[in-house]
Design a protein around this motif. Structure first.
Motif, PDB file in Angstrom:
ATOM      1  N   ARG A  19       0.824  -1.202   0.000  1.00  0.00           N
ATOM      2  CA  ARG A  19       0.000   0.000   0.000  1.00  0.00           C
ATOM      3  C   ARG A  19       0.868   1.266   0.000  1.00  0.00           C
ATOM      4  O   ARG A  19       0.598   2.224  -0.718  1.00  0.00           O
ATOM      5  CB  ARG A  19      -0.914  -0.002   1.223  1.00  0.00           C
ATOM      6  N   LEU A  20       1.916   1.254   0.823  1.00  0.00           N
ATOM      7  CA  LEU A  20       2.805   2.415   0.888  1.00  0.00           C
ATOM      8  C   LEU A  20       3.541   2.624  -0.437  1.00  0.00           C
ATOM      9  O   LEU A  20       3.718   3.761  -0.878  1.00  0.00           O
ATOM     10  CB  LEU A  20       3.804   2.236   2.029  1.00  0.00           C
ATOM     11  N   SER A  21       3.947   1.529  -1.062  1.00  0.00           N
ATOM     12  CA  SER A  21       4.691   1.628  -2.321  1.00  0.00           C
ATOM     13  C   SER A  21       3.832   2.176  -3.446  1.00  0.00           C
ATOM     14  O   SER A  21       4.352   2.769  -4.404  1.00  0.00           O
ATOM     15  CB  SER A  21       5.244   0.255  -2.707  1.00  0.00           C
ATOM     16  N   GLU A  22       2.520   1.990  -3.345  1.00  0.00           N
ATOM     17  CA  GLU A  22       1.613   2.543  -4.353  1.00  0.00           C
ATOM     18  C   GLU A  22       1.695   4.067  -4.389  1.00  0.00           C
ATOM     19  O   GLU A  22       1.361   4.690  -5.399  1.00  0.00           O
ATOM     20  CB  GLU A  22       0.174   2.123  -4.054  1.00  0.00           C
ATOM     21  N   ARG A  23       2.141   4.646  -3.287  1.00  0.00           N
ATOM     22  CA  ARG A  23       2.252   6.104  -3.196  1.00  0.00           C
ATOM     23  C   ARG A  23       3.528   6.617  -3.873  1.00  0.00           C
ATOM     24  O   ARG A  23       3.748   7.823  -3.933  1.00  0.00           O
ATOM     25  CB  ARG A  23       2.254   6.515  -1.716  1.00  0.00           C
ATOM     26  N   GLY A  24       4.369   5.708  -4.310  1.00  0.00           N
ATOM     27  CA  GLY A  24       5.637   6.104  -4.913  1.00  0.00           C
ATOM     28  C   GLY A  24       6.787   5.939  -3.938  1.00  0.00           C
ATOM     29  O   GLY A  24       6.686   5.215  -2.947  1.00  0.00           O
ATOM     30  N   ALA A  25       7.900   6.607  -4.219  1.00  0.00           N
ATOM     31  CA  ALA A  25       9.095   6.477  -3.380  1.00  0.00           C
ATOM     32  C   ALA A  25       8.896   7.211  -2.056  1.00  0.00           C
ATOM     33  O   ALA A  25       8.113   8.160  -1.948  1.00  0.00           O
ATOM     34  CB  ALA A  25      10.315   7.028  -4.109  1.00  0.00           C
ATOM     35  N   TRP A  26       9.634   6.742  -1.034  1.00  0.00           N
ATOM     36  CA  TRP A  26       9.611   7.373   0.288  1.00  0.00           C
ATOM     37  C   TRP A  26      11.040   7.783   0.649  1.00  0.00           C
ATOM     38  O   TRP A  26      11.677   7.162   1.504  1.00  0.00           O
ATOM     39  CB  TRP A  26       9.051   6.400   1.321  1.00  0.00           C
ATOM     40  N   PRO A  27      11.577   8.835   0.021  1.00  0.00           N
ATOM     41  CA  PRO A  27      12.946   9.251   0.330  1.00  0.00           C
ATOM     42  C   PRO A  27      13.027   9.872   1.717  1.00  0.00           C
ATOM     43  O   PRO A  27      12.038  10.383   2.251  1.00  0.00           O
ATOM     44  CB  PRO A  27      13.242  10.294  -0.755  1.00  0.00           C
ATOM     45  N   ASN A  28      14.221   9.798   2.288  1.00  0.00           N
ATOM     46  CA  ASN A  28      14.488  10.450   3.571  1.00  0.00           C
ATOM     47  C   ASN A  28      13.494   9.970   4.645  1.00  0.00           C
ATOM     48  O   ASN A  28      12.953  10.762   5.413  1.00  0.00           O
ATOM     49  CB  ASN A  28      14.399  11.976   3.421  1.00  0.00           C
ATOM     50  N   THR A  29      13.283   8.661   4.666  1.00  0.00           N
ATOM     51  CA  THR A  29      12.290   8.067   5.575  1.00  0.00           C
ATOM     52  C   THR A  29      12.947   7.071   6.517  1.00  0.00           C
ATOM     53  O   THR A  29      13.841   6.313   6.120  1.00  0.00           O
ATOM     54  CB  THR A  29      11.191   7.355   4.769  1.00  0.00           C
ATOM     55  N   THR A  30      12.513   7.074   7.755  1.00  0.00           N
ATOM     56  CA  THR A  30      12.923   6.091   8.763  1.00  0.00           C
ATOM     57  C   THR A  30      11.688   5.342   9.233  1.00  0.00           C
ATOM     58  O   THR A  30      10.648   5.955   9.491  1.00  0.00           O
ATOM     59  CB  THR A  30      13.595   6.776   9.968  1.00  0.00           C
ATOM     60  N   VAL A  31      11.803   4.019   9.333  1.00  0.00           N
ATOM     61  CA  VAL A  31      10.719   3.190   9.849  1.00  0.00           C
ATOM     62  C   VAL A  31      10.996   2.893  11.322  1.00  0.00           C
ATOM     63  O   VAL A  31      12.030   2.312  11.660  1.00  0.00           O
ATOM     64  CB  VAL A  31      10.586   1.870   9.066  1.00  0.00           C
ATOM     65  N   LEU A  32      10.091   3.300  12.189  1.00  0.00           N
ATOM     66  CA  LEU A  32      10.174   2.989  13.609  1.00  0.00           C
ATOM     67  C   LEU A  32       9.032   2.047  13.959  1.00  0.00           C
ATOM     68  O   LEU A  32       7.855   2.375  13.783  1.00  0.00           O
ATOM     69  CB  LEU A  32      10.071   4.261  14.457  1.00  0.00           C
ATOM     70  N   ALA A  33       9.392   0.873  14.457  1.00  0.00           N
ATOM     71  CA  ALA A  33       8.401  -0.148  14.786  1.00  0.00           C
ATOM     72  C   ALA A  33       8.248  -0.268  16.294  1.00  0.00           C
ATOM     73  O   ALA A  33       9.227  -0.166  17.037  1.00  0.00           O
ATOM     74  CB  ALA A  33       8.815  -1.494  14.195  1.00  0.00           C
ATOM     75  N   LEU A  34       7.027  -0.492  16.736  1.00  0.00           N
ATOM     76  CA  LEU A  34       6.767  -0.662  18.162  1.00  0.00           C
ATOM     77  C   LEU A  34       6.971  -2.123  18.540  1.00  0.00           C
ATOM     78  O   LEU A  34       6.292  -3.000  17.994  1.00  0.00           O
ATOM     79  CB  LEU A  34       5.339  -0.227  18.516  1.00  0.00           C
ATOM     80  N   PRO A  35       7.916  -2.396  19.469  1.00  0.00           N
ATOM     81  CA  PRO A  35       8.120  -3.774  19.917  1.00  0.00           C
ATOM     82  C   PRO A  35       6.951  -4.231  20.787  1.00  0.00           C
ATOM     83  O   PRO A  35       6.343  -3.408  21.474  1.00  0.00           O
ATOM     84  CB  PRO A  35       9.402  -3.694  20.757  1.00  0.00           C
ATOM     85  N   ARG A  36       6.670  -5.521  20.816  1.00  0.00           N
ATOM     86  CA  ARG A  36       7.434  -6.425  19.990  1.00  0.00           C
ATOM     87  C   ARG A  36       6.720  -6.702  18.661  1.00  0.00           C
ATOM     88  O   ARG A  36       7.343  -6.870  17.625  1.00  0.00           O
ATOM     89  CB  ARG A  36       7.653  -7.742  20.749  1.00  0.00           C
ATOM     90  N   GLY A  37       5.401  -6.770  18.691  1.00  0.00           N
ATOM     91  CA  GLY A  37       4.662  -7.227  17.521  1.00  0.00           C
ATOM     92  C   GLY A  37       4.780  -6.346  16.300  1.00  0.00           C
ATOM     93  O   GLY A  37       4.615  -6.833  15.163  1.00  0.00           O
TER      94      GLY A  37
END
Length: 218
Positions: A19-37
């Motif tokens: 879904r995110l890739s459908e929006r095109g490129a995501w330059p200058n992006t950091t993915v922060l995930a909430l542990p643990r799931g």
């Protein structure tokens, strides 16, 4: 929507990444995930977008006697979010809140040591941050995370989750710059109902995901 829409967290991450890739490129992006799931979900998103992955440590403050109900949350950086209406209705005392908070902050410190193992946190300032979890119920944990993230001066904060109740998604949209959610079912009862496999993610799985993300060519 067919039930459940996700085989497991990895599948949810792949669907969210698509879904995110459908929006095109995501330059200058950091993915922060909430542990643990949220980490297995975030790992797939980071891999697909070619973005760095890190954990963002947030802990729910469970209502005494009903720990599955969030009366608030705490996050890295000393941030605390409290649902004052719920606390007032339940008659929770300041001492009780302090006891729960002390326990959860100790767990935050433990996870910081276990997960990062001395690695420098991923860059956030001036970047787009995708804040990822495996799903949202009340949103208390994510709200604490959003408060903490703002203090780090990101350019934008986008909440990206596979599933959330409609009212929670709307509430999060008032704090985040954007909310991207694959499913907002009216019959939402718990995040786990939307997964065929919702086994608990372990600390070791979180560590391994972060190591793989830090060394993608190895």
């Amino acid at each position: 929507m067919s039930y459940p829409p996700f085989l497991n967290r990895r599948d949810a991450g792949e669907q969210l990444a698509a879904r995110l890739s459908e929006r095109g490129a995501w330059p200058n992006t950091t993915v922060l995930a909430l542990p643990r799931g949220g980490v297995p979900v975030g790992a797939e998103v980071a891999r697909a977008l070619g973005a760095p992955l890190d954990v963002f440590l947030v802990r729910k403050l469970g209502l005494p006697g009903y720990e599955e109900v969030a009366m608030g949350a705490v996050a890295s950086g000393g941030v605390r979010y409290l649902n004052h209406d719920l606390i007032h209705r339940a008659g929770v005392t300041p001492d009780a809140i302090a006891a729960v908070e002390a326990r959860e902050r100790a767990e935050l410190a433990r996870r910081e040591q276990v997960y990062r193992e001395g690695r420098t946190p991923a860059p956030v300032t001036g970047r787009t941050v995708l804040l990822v979890d495996d799903g949202v119920a009340t949103g208390a944990t994510l709200r604490a995370g959003l408060l903490a993230l703002r203090a780090l001066s990101p350019a934008r904060v986008v909440v990206a989750v596979p599933v959330a109740p409609p009212e929670t998604a709307r509430a999060l949209a008032t704090q985040a710059d954007e909310v991207i959610c694959l499913h907002t079912p009216a019959d939402f009862m718990a995040v786990g109902q939307f997964y065929r496999d919702f086994a608990q993610t372990t600390d070791e799985e979180v560590r391994e995901a972060l190591i793989r993300a830090a060394h993608p060519q190895e």
